[in-house]
Write an enzyme that holds these catalytic residues in place. Sequence first.
Site, short mmCIF file in Angstrom:
data_model
loop_
_atom_site.label_atom_id
_atom_site.label_comp_id
_atom_site.label_asym_id
_atom_site.label_seq_id
_atom_site.Cartn_x
_atom_site.Cartn_y
_atom_site.Cartn_z
CG ASP A 12 -2.04 0.97 1.14
OD1 ASP A 12 -2.41 1.35 0.01
OD2 ASP A 12 -2.56 1.37 2.20
CG HIS A 29 -0.96 2.13 -9.31
ND1 HIS A 29 -1.05 1.82 -7.97
CD2 HIS A 29 -2.08 2.84 -9.60
CE1 HIS A 29 -2.18 2.33 -7.47
NE2 HIS A 29 -2.82 2.96 -8.45
CG LEU A 123 9.53 -16.83 -3.54
CD1 LEU A 123 9.64 -16.78 -2.01
CD2 LEU A 123 9.81 -15.44 -4.12
C1 IPE Z 1 -5.36 -2.70 0.16
O1 IPE Z 1 -5.08 -1.37 -0.05
C2 IPE Z 1 -5.39 -3.44 -1.14
C3 IPE Z 1 -4.10 -3.57 -1.83
C4 IPE Z 1 -2.95 -3.14 -1.40
C5 IPE Z 1 -4.15 -4.26 -3.09
P1 IPE Z 1 -6.23 -0.28 -0.20
O2 IPE Z 1 -5.55 1.01 -0.44
O3 IPE Z 1 -7.22 -0.72 -1.22
O4 IPE Z 1 -6.92 -0.34 1.23
P2 IPE Z 1 -7.88 0.70 1.95
O5 IPE Z 1 -8.91 1.11 0.94
O6 IPE Z 1 -7.03 1.86 2.35
O7 IPE Z 1 -8.42 -0.04 3.12
C1 IPE Z 2 -1.72 0.25 -3.29
O1 IPE Z 2 -1.54 1.62 -3.32
C2 IPE Z 2 -2.10 -0.31 -4.63
C3 IPE Z 2 -3.47 -0.83 -4.67
C4 IPE Z 2 -4.36 -0.72 -3.73
C5 IPE Z 2 -3.86 -1.51 -5.87
P1 IPE Z 2 -2.74 2.64 -3.28
O2 IPE Z 2 -3.20 2.91 -4.68
O3 IPE Z 2 -3.82 2.19 -2.37
O4 IPE Z 2 -2.02 3.92 -2.70
P2 IPE Z 2 -2.57 4.92 -1.60
O5 IPE Z 2 -3.02 4.09 -0.43
O6 IPE Z 2 -3.68 5.67 -2.22
O7 IPE Z 2 -1.39 5.77 -1.27
MG MG Z 3 -4.17 2.39 -0.37
#
Ligand code: IPE
Ligand code: IPE
Ligand code: MG
Length: 240
Positions: A12, A29, A123
Amino acid sequence: MAAARHVAIIMDGNGRWAAARGLPRSAGHRAGVEALRRTVRAAGDLGIEVLTVYAFSSENWSRPKAEVSDLLGLFRLFVDRDLKKLHENGVRVRMIGNRDTLSDDLLDLIRKAEMLTVDNRRLHLNIAFNYGSRDEIARVMRDLALEAAAGNLDASEISEDLISSRLDTAGDPPLDLLIRTGGDTRLSNFLMWQLSYAELLFVETHWPDFGLDDLASAISEFSGRERRYGGLGAAETATA
Ligand code: IPE
Ligand code: IPE
Ligand code: MG
């Protein structure tokens, strides 16, 4: 202290990483995929047996259409373009999550990656895509109910082991450590059954900045923890 055999990561913080640099979320991303490549290499080097990463949740469909399509595209590219290298490096790839709503061509790519790498042992990489823990558990319950209704399963045989053996992570050692990057302290519907006795580690680092040193320090933090599984710790046992 036992080694961390199975590590899971909620990758995240891509969006915040990008925002801090004045870049679009898509750049975050893309940088996140680089971090995944680094981390897969690092996991092999650190002797981790199974790495389970959260790439796209069943709730992430609620993001803007363009972002969802970026994420689907990056996943497709990773499974397709990185496959040869992953295979050469002895990585077994498996997708965990709900396959019902994925397109046929994406499913073909996933199956190809899984089949090619099935015998690899260095792995095991589980990529959680269109994954939600509640959805996973509901799928297992539905299947068991259908088998019971068809007379192929006695309800009294439903045990913790049977359920574990039907989850998407079937066959993997128990989860030892969950790392969530990006600073939030929640599970976001990830591996709730499997996490029952895992150690949890929340780090501020945004996912695109994560790498070998971060993984090594997470493992070292893990190895300093005492897992009691409801019993007594070493100190209490010695004086009991
Ligand atoms: C969790 O992150 C999902 C992934 C990392 C794929 P999110 O960014 O979607 O989670 P929330 O919305 O903050 O809970
Ligand atoms: C994690 O990063 C990737 C996915 C959830 C797919 P985020 O896109 O949630 O990034 P933040 O949390 O908005 O910084
Ligand atoms: Mg996120």
